[in-house]
Scaffold this motif. Structure first.
Motif, PDB file in Angstrom:
ATOM      1  N   GLN A 188       0.814  -1.213   0.000  1.00  0.00           N
ATOM      2  CA  GLN A 188       0.000   0.000   0.000  1.00  0.00           C
ATOM      3  C   GLN A 188       0.847   1.263   0.000  1.00  0.00           C
ATOM      4  O   GLN A 188       0.399   2.294  -0.487  1.00  0.00           O
ATOM      5  CB  GLN A 188      -0.959   0.005   1.180  1.00  0.00           C
ATOM      6  N   THR A 189       2.056   1.202   0.526  1.00  0.00           N
ATOM      7  CA  THR A 189       2.889   2.402   0.552  1.00  0.00           C
ATOM      8  C   THR A 189       3.824   2.503  -0.642  1.00  0.00           C
ATOM      9  O   THR A 189       4.121   3.601  -1.097  1.00  0.00           O
ATOM     10  CB  THR A 189       3.721   2.490   1.846  1.00  0.00           C
ATOM     11  N   GLN A 190       4.281   1.378  -1.168  1.00  0.00           N
ATOM     12  CA  GLN A 190       5.285   1.424  -2.224  1.00  0.00           C
ATOM     13  C   GLN A 190       4.742   1.306  -3.644  1.00  0.00           C
ATOM     14  O   GLN A 190       5.457   1.652  -4.588  1.00  0.00           O
ATOM     15  CB  GLN A 190       6.350   0.347  -1.984  1.00  0.00           C
ATOM     16  N   ILE A 191       3.524   0.812  -3.827  1.00  0.00           N
ATOM     17  CA  ILE A 191       2.945   0.777  -5.180  1.00  0.00           C
ATOM     18  C   ILE A 191       1.603   1.496  -5.183  1.00  0.00           C
ATOM     19  O   ILE A 191       0.671   1.111  -5.869  1.00  0.00           O
ATOM     20  CB  ILE A 191       2.841  -0.650  -5.755  1.00  0.00           C
ATOM     21  N   ILE A 216      -2.456   0.858  -7.005  1.00  0.00           N
ATOM     22  CA  ILE A 216      -3.612   0.352  -6.269  1.00  0.00           C
ATOM     23  C   ILE A 216      -4.624   1.429  -5.898  1.00  0.00           C
ATOM     24  O   ILE A 216      -5.732   1.103  -5.486  1.00  0.00           O
ATOM     25  CB  ILE A 216      -3.192  -0.435  -5.012  1.00  0.00           C
ATOM     26  N   GLN A 217      -4.259   2.690  -6.086  1.00  0.00           N
ATOM     27  CA  GLN A 217      -5.198   3.769  -5.778  1.00  0.00           C
ATOM     28  C   GLN A 217      -6.447   3.635  -6.649  1.00  0.00           C
ATOM     29  O   GLN A 217      -6.377   3.469  -7.857  1.00  0.00           O
ATOM     30  CB  GLN A 217      -4.536   5.117  -6.021  1.00  0.00           C
ATOM     31  N   GLY A 218      -7.597   3.674  -6.017  1.00  0.00           N
ATOM     32  CA  GLY A 218      -8.858   3.591  -6.728  1.00  0.00           C
ATOM     33  C   GLY A 218      -9.305   2.179  -7.082  1.00  0.00           C
ATOM     34  O   GLY A 218     -10.339   1.992  -7.714  1.00  0.00           O
ATOM     35  N   GLN A 219      -8.542   1.179  -6.677  1.00  0.00           N
ATOM     36  CA  GLN A 219      -8.863  -0.210  -7.022  1.00  0.00           C
ATOM     37  C   GLN A 219      -9.686  -0.907  -5.942  1.00  0.00           C
ATOM     38  O   GLN A 219     -10.073  -2.060  -6.101  1.00  0.00           O
ATOM     39  CB  GLN A 219      -7.581  -1.017  -7.248  1.00  0.00           C
ATOM     40  N   GLU A 220      -9.951  -0.204  -4.837  1.00  0.00           N
ATOM     41  CA  GLU A 220     -10.549  -0.815  -3.654  1.00  0.00           C
ATOM     42  C   GLU A 220     -11.885  -1.519  -3.911  1.00  0.00           C
ATOM     43  O   GLU A 220     -12.237  -2.443  -3.197  1.00  0.00           O
ATOM     44  CB  GLU A 220     -10.737   0.232  -2.551  1.00  0.00           C
ATOM     45  N   ASN A 221     -12.629  -1.105  -4.908  1.00  0.00           N
ATOM     46  CA  ASN A 221     -13.946  -1.700  -5.179  1.00  0.00           C
ATOM     47  C   ASN A 221     -13.895  -2.878  -6.143  1.00  0.00           C
ATOM     48  O   ASN A 221     -14.911  -3.525  -6.373  1.00  0.00           O
ATOM     49  CB  ASN A 221     -14.906  -0.637  -5.715  1.00  0.00           C
ATOM     50  N   LYS A 222     -12.741  -3.144  -6.707  1.00  0.00           N
ATOM     51  CA  LYS A 222     -12.623  -4.260  -7.636  1.00  0.00           C
ATOM     52  C   LYS A 222     -12.567  -5.579  -6.871  1.00  0.00           C
ATOM     53  O   LYS A 222     -11.845  -5.694  -5.874  1.00  0.00           O
ATOM     54  CB  LYS A 222     -11.359  -4.120  -8.495  1.00  0.00           C
ATOM     55  N   PRO A 223     -13.325  -6.575  -7.337  1.00  0.00           N
ATOM     56  CA  PRO A 223     -13.343  -7.873  -6.641  1.00  0.00           C
ATOM     57  C   PRO A 223     -11.958  -8.504  -6.498  1.00  0.00           C
ATOM     58  O   PRO A 223     -11.633  -9.063  -5.453  1.00  0.00           O
ATOM     59  CB  PRO A 223     -14.252  -8.738  -7.509  1.00  0.00           C
ATOM     60  N   LYS A 224     -11.138  -8.418  -7.528  1.00  0.00           N
ATOM     61  CA  LYS A 224      -9.804  -9.035  -7.465  1.00  0.00           C
ATOM     62  C   LYS A 224      -8.940  -8.342  -6.409  1.00  0.00           C
ATOM     63  O   LYS A 224      -8.235  -9.004  -5.652  1.00  0.00           O
ATOM     64  CB  LYS A 224      -9.123  -8.982  -8.840  1.00  0.00           C
ATOM     65  N   TYR A 225      -9.005  -7.024  -6.338  1.00  0.00           N
ATOM     66  CA  TYR A 225      -8.259  -6.280  -5.326  1.00  0.00           C
ATOM     67  C   TYR A 225      -8.724  -6.701  -3.932  1.00  0.00           C
ATOM     68  O   TYR A 225      -7.914  -6.977  -3.050  1.00  0.00           O
ATOM     69  CB  TYR A 225      -8.430  -4.772  -5.505  1.00  0.00           C
ATOM     70  N   GLN A 226     -10.039  -6.743  -3.738  1.00  0.00           N
ATOM     71  CA  GLN A 226     -10.595  -7.129  -2.443  1.00  0.00           C
ATOM     72  C   GLN A 226     -10.164  -8.544  -2.063  1.00  0.00           C
ATOM     73  O   GLN A 226      -9.859  -8.825  -0.898  1.00  0.00           O
ATOM     74  CB  GLN A 226     -12.118  -7.015  -2.461  1.00  0.00           C
ATOM     75  N   ILE A 236       4.432 -12.212  -6.715  1.00  0.00           N
ATOM     76  CA  ILE A 236       3.172 -12.620  -7.348  1.00  0.00           C
ATOM     77  C   ILE A 236       2.060 -11.642  -6.974  1.00  0.00           C
ATOM     78  O   ILE A 236       1.274 -11.224  -7.833  1.00  0.00           O
ATOM     79  CB  ILE A 236       2.815 -14.070  -6.962  1.00  0.00           C
ATOM     80  N   LEU A 237       2.011 -11.231  -5.707  1.00  0.00           N
ATOM     81  CA  LEU A 237       1.024 -10.231  -5.286  1.00  0.00           C
ATOM     82  C   LEU A 237       1.239  -8.913  -6.009  1.00  0.00           C
ATOM     83  O   LEU A 237       0.293  -8.272  -6.470  1.00  0.00           O
ATOM     84  CB  LEU A 237       1.104 -10.007  -3.769  1.00  0.00           C
ATOM     85  N   LEU A 238       2.489  -8.500  -6.104  1.00  0.00           N
ATOM     86  CA  LEU A 238       2.824  -7.246  -6.780  1.00  0.00           C
ATOM     87  C   LEU A 238       2.387  -7.261  -8.241  1.00  0.00           C
ATOM     88  O   LEU A 238       1.734  -6.333  -8.722  1.00  0.00           O
ATOM     89  CB  LEU A 238       4.325  -6.995  -6.671  1.00  0.00           C
ATOM     90  N   VAL A 239       2.696  -8.342  -8.935  1.00  0.00           N
ATOM     91  CA  VAL A 239       2.303  -8.470 -10.343  1.00  0.00           C
ATOM     92  C   VAL A 239       0.784  -8.535 -10.471  1.00  0.00           C
ATOM     93  O   VAL A 239       0.199  -7.898 -11.350  1.00  0.00           O
ATOM     94  CB  VAL A 239       2.987  -9.692 -10.998  1.00  0.00           C
ATOM     95  N   SER A 240       0.130  -9.264  -9.585  1.00  0.00           N
ATOM     96  CA  SER A 240      -1.337  -9.373  -9.621  1.00  0.00           C
ATOM     97  C   SER A 240      -1.992  -8.002  -9.470  1.00  0.00           C
ATOM     98  O   SER A 240      -2.899  -7.653 -10.224  1.00  0.00           O
ATOM     99  CB  SER A 240      -1.838 -10.303  -8.514  1.00  0.00           C
ATOM    100  N   LEU A 241      -1.533  -7.237  -8.493  1.00  0.00           N
ATOM    101  CA  LEU A 241      -2.108  -5.897  -8.286  1.00  0.00           C
ATOM    102  C   LEU A 241      -1.820  -4.981  -9.467  1.00  0.00           C
ATOM    103  O   LEU A 241      -2.662  -4.178  -9.860  1.00  0.00           O
ATOM    104  CB  LEU A 241      -1.578  -5.287  -6.984  1.00  0.00           C
ATOM    105  N   THR A 242      -0.653  -5.113 -10.045  1.00  0.00           N
ATOM    106  CA  THR A 242      -0.295  -4.292 -11.206  1.00  0.00           C
ATOM    107  C   THR A 242      -1.156  -4.641 -12.415  1.00  0.00           C
ATOM    108  O   THR A 242      -1.654  -3.759 -13.113  1.00  0.00           O
ATOM    109  CB  THR A 242       1.195  -4.474 -11.546  1.00  0.00           C
ATOM    110  N   LEU A 243      -1.370  -5.925 -12.656  1.00  0.00           N
ATOM    111  CA  LEU A 243      -2.142  -6.365 -13.818  1.00  0.00           C
ATOM    112  C   LEU A 243      -3.598  -5.914 -13.770  1.00  0.00           C
ATOM    113  O   LEU A 243      -4.194  -5.638 -14.809  1.00  0.00           O
ATOM    114  CB  LEU A 243      -2.078  -7.886 -13.962  1.00  0.00           C
ATOM    115  N   MET A 244      -4.174  -5.848 -12.596  1.00  0.00           N
ATOM    116  CA  MET A 244      -5.586  -5.477 -12.498  1.00  0.00           C
ATOM    117  C   MET A 244      -5.790  -3.968 -12.315  1.00  0.00           C
ATOM    118  O   MET A 244      -6.902  -3.502 -12.244  1.00  0.00           O
ATOM    119  CB  MET A 244      -6.291  -6.240 -11.368  1.00  0.00           C
ATOM    120  N   SER A 245      -4.739  -3.225 -12.340  1.00  0.00           N
ATOM    121  CA  SER A 245      -4.787  -1.795 -12.076  1.00  0.00           C
ATOM    122  C   SER A 245      -5.272  -0.967 -13.259  1.00  0.00           C
ATOM    123  O   SER A 245      -4.977  -1.263 -14.412  1.00  0.00           O
ATOM    124  CB  SER A 245      -3.386  -1.359 -11.658  1.00  0.00           C
TER     125      SER A 245
END
Length: 146
Positions: free
Chosen positions: A86-89, A93-103, A124-133
Motif C-alpha cells: 500500500q505504501t510502495q505501489i 492500487i489507488q482507486g482499485q478498492e472496489n474491484k473484486p480481485k483487489y478485495q 506474485i502479489l505485486l504483479v497481480s495488483l499491477t495487472l488489475m490496475s
C-alpha cells in the motif's frame, strides 16, 4: 516502484534514493549493525547491474525494498506485506478498492496476518495488483513517439 508514493498522507514518501524504514523490528541489515544506504547507492554497488535495463533495475529495487523490510528469515508477515504494497505501489492500487480481485488479494492478506510470505509470493502479489490496475490500462494507452 521508482519514485514510490505513499497511500497514506501521514506516511513519508520514498524514492529510489531513499531507504524505506523497516517496521518496529530490525531488518537483517540493521540487526547486523550496518548503516542505511540509499537504494540508488546500493544498486550502483552491484557490478552486475551496471549495464542492465531500467526494468532490471526496477526489479532489483523491489528486491532491495523487500529485503530491507523482511525479517531475519527473509520473510514478511501478511500485515507487513499489505502495508508495504500500500505504501510502495500506491499509484497502481489507488482507486482499485472496489474491484473484486483487489478485495480478494487484500482480504487474503488480512486473514492470519501474522503468517509470513516469502519474496516469490510477494512478487506474485505485486504483479497481480499491477495487472488489475487502472494505471496499467492508462500506461498501455500512451502513444509512444520516436
Amino acid at each position: 516502484m521508482c519514485g514510490c508514493r505513499a497511500s497514506v498522507p501521514s506516511t513519508k514518501q520514498y524514492s529510489v534514493n531513499q531507504v524505506a524504514p523497516a517496521s518496529t523490528k530490525k531488518s537483517p541489515l540493521a540487526a547486523a549493525g550496518m548503516p542505511s544506504i540509499p537504494i540508488a547507492k546500493q544498486l550502483a554497488s552491484i557490478k552486475a547491474l551496471e549495464k542492465v535495463s531500467d526494468l532490471e533495475k526496477a526489479f532489483a529495487t523491489v528486491a532491495l525494498v523487500y529485503n530491507y523490510s523482511a525479517d531475519l528469515e527473509g520473510k514478511l508477515s501478511k500485515a507487513e506485506t499489505k502495508s508495504l504494497l500500500q505504501t510502495q505501489i500506491w499509484g497502481f492500487i489507488q482507486g482499485q478498492e472496489n474491484k473484486p480481485k483487489y478485495q480478494e488479494i487484500i482480504s487474503a492478506l488480512d486473514e492470519e496476518s501474522e503468517n509470513k510470505i516469502d519474496f516469490e509470493d510477494f512478487m506474485i502479489l505485486l504483479v497481480s495488483l499491477t495487472l488489475m490496475s487502472d494505471l496499467l490500462q492508462e500506461i498501455k494507452n500512451v502513444k509512444t513517439t520516436k
